[in-house]
Design an enzyme around this catalytic site. Structure first.
Site, PDB file in Angstrom:
ATOM      1  N   HIS A 176      11.054  -3.486  14.776  1.00  0.00           N
ATOM      2  CA  HIS A 176      10.203  -4.554  15.273  1.00  0.00           C
ATOM      3  C   HIS A 176      10.014  -5.550  14.128  1.00  0.00           C
ATOM      4  O   HIS A 176       9.704  -5.167  13.000  1.00  0.00           O
ATOM      5  CB  HIS A 176       8.830  -4.023  15.666  1.00  0.00           C
ATOM      6  CG  HIS A 176       8.814  -3.255  16.956  1.00  0.00           C
ATOM      7  ND1 HIS A 176       9.641  -2.197  17.205  1.00  0.00           N
ATOM      8  CD2 HIS A 176       8.044  -3.400  18.071  1.00  0.00           C
ATOM      9  CE1 HIS A 176       9.390  -1.714  18.413  1.00  0.00           C
ATOM     10  NE2 HIS A 176       8.422  -2.437  18.960  1.00  0.00           N
TER      11      HIS A 176
ATOM     12  N   GLU B  77       7.023 -10.224  15.673  1.00  0.00           N
ATOM     13  CA  GLU B  77       6.126 -10.124  16.827  1.00  0.00           C
ATOM     14  C   GLU B  77       4.752 -10.646  16.410  1.00  0.00           C
ATOM     15  O   GLU B  77       4.344 -11.734  16.782  1.00  0.00           O
ATOM     16  CB  GLU B  77       6.028  -8.687  17.324  1.00  0.00           C
ATOM     17  CG  GLU B  77       5.075  -8.506  18.501  1.00  0.00           C
ATOM     18  CD  GLU B  77       4.767  -7.053  18.813  1.00  0.00           C
ATOM     19  OE1 GLU B  77       4.226  -6.812  19.911  1.00  0.00           O
ATOM     20  OE2 GLU B  77       5.031  -6.172  17.982  1.00  0.00           O
TER      21      GLU B  77
ATOM     22  N   ASP C 108       6.216  -1.509  26.945  1.00  0.00           N
ATOM     23  CA  ASP C 108       5.315  -0.438  27.389  1.00  0.00           C
ATOM     24  C   ASP C 108       4.906  -0.728  28.831  1.00  0.00           C
ATOM     25  O   ASP C 108       3.807  -1.260  29.072  1.00  0.00           O
ATOM     26  CB  ASP C 108       4.074  -0.382  26.498  1.00  0.00           C
ATOM     27  CG  ASP C 108       4.424  -0.204  25.033  1.00  0.00           C
ATOM     28  OD1 ASP C 108       4.854   0.894  24.666  1.00  0.00           O
ATOM     29  OD2 ASP C 108       4.274  -1.175  24.269  1.00  0.00           O
TER      30      ASP C 108
END
Length: 321
Positions: free
Chosen positions: A188, A191, A269
């Site tokens: 990641h 973000e 998610d």
């Protein structure tokens, strides 16, 4: 044919999915009732910490191998219904509530996921996530754990949790360990932190970047992404729920594609954000104005950028054509 039916029929890879938060809502409610605990908040989170608290509850619900097996079967069944031909799911094995050690967790999860994938016709591979806030020792141990299972279903290492104060460069040694084992590297980045984290990830030679949407703020980083062909695994609904983008209409995905950046679409998610991978395609068309032809190219990119075996990719791309 509805837009949802069209995109459910589109062969695609799903490359950005956190396993525990792919739980079905009915399953969540059943297990919460059985354990006598309140259902966590869904979709609305005042800050990233409260989102992480909700995620922690999901991990705690998976406290028996039977529940883990059911989760994996339902995740693969849902993926098949969504037109997913290749699924890469991420988790932090050492946080498993059902097993005493991370090794035991992977020894159960990997063959169980493979069996579920065969039943439902979905190739799948595991991404071992490094908790970027847990320090360098954890990062190295997670990479060594992933390397130990490199020929048993683990395909990559990831890097998760809050970027702010935890730069991607700190995981360089862990990434080296993973690469030496033949694994992919898919952190990641970009973000919650800015485009400098995307550039730092590129400097480390990563295979893909999860999120990466802050790159849209820096034309030089966009140019570098396009030049290298590095795929961003973008999750628009997640970005809006967590305040990374103000709305779907203002999400940077169209700008990324216009700049020639390769992107896949993921749900991140789905239980906690209220959208699955098909929803993301539908929303990209209906709320962002991205054409079906361009979204078909996004699906093609997702397959090409996956760690699926060559024969799985060939078959999926032939269907897409």
């Amino acid at each position: 044919m509805t837009a949802r039916a069209r995109y459910a029929a589109l062969p695609k890879a799903h490359l950005h999915l956190h396993l525990e938060a792919a739980m079905r809502e009915d399953t969540l409610r059943q297990w919460c009732a059985e354990d006598g605990i309140a259902v966590p908040p869904l979709v609305h989170y005042p800050d990233f910490t409260q989102f992480l608290d909700a995620y922690g509850l999901l991990i705690g619900l998976l406290h028996t191998p039977e529940r883990v097996a059911r989760l994996l079967d339902e995740v693969m069944a849902d993926a098949a219904a969504q037109g997913v031909v290749a699924l890469e799911y991420a988790s932090i094995p050492e946080k498993s509530a059902a097993f005493d050690t991370a090794v035991e967790a992977l020894e159960f999860i990997l063959p169980t996921a493979a069996d579920a994938g065969r039943r439902h016709g979905v190739w799948n591979g595991a991404i071992v996530s490094i908790d970027r806030g847990a320090g360098p020792d954890h990062a190295r141990e997670a990479a060594r754990l992933a390397a130990r299972f490199a020929d048993q279903g683990v395909v990559a290492v990831g890097l998760v949790a809050d970027e702010r104060g935890n730069p991607v460069a700190a995981a360089a040694e862990a990434f080296r360990i993973a690469r030496e084992a033949g694994l992919g590297v898919v952190p990641h980045a970009g973000e919650l932190a800015g485009p400098e984290e995307v550039r730092a990830a590129l400097d480390l030679g990563v295979d893909r970047i999860q999120h990466g949407v802050q790159a849209a703020r820096d034309p030089a980083v966009l140019e570098l992404l396009a030049e290298r062909g590095t795929c961003l695994d973008v999750c628009p609904t997640s970005n809006v729920v967590l305040g990374v983008a103000p709305s779907l209409e203002e999400h940077p995905l169209p700008a990324l594609l216009d700049a020639g950046v390769r992107c896949s679409l993921g749900a991140d998610d789905p239980l906690l954000f209220g959208a699955d991978v098909v929803d993301e395609y539908v929303l990209a068309e209906e709320r962002m104005g991205i054409t079906p032809a361009r979204l078909t190219k996004v699906a093609r990119t997702s397959i090409e950028a996956s760690f699926a075996p060559a024969e799985v990719k060939r078959a999926a791309l032939a269907r897409l054509a």
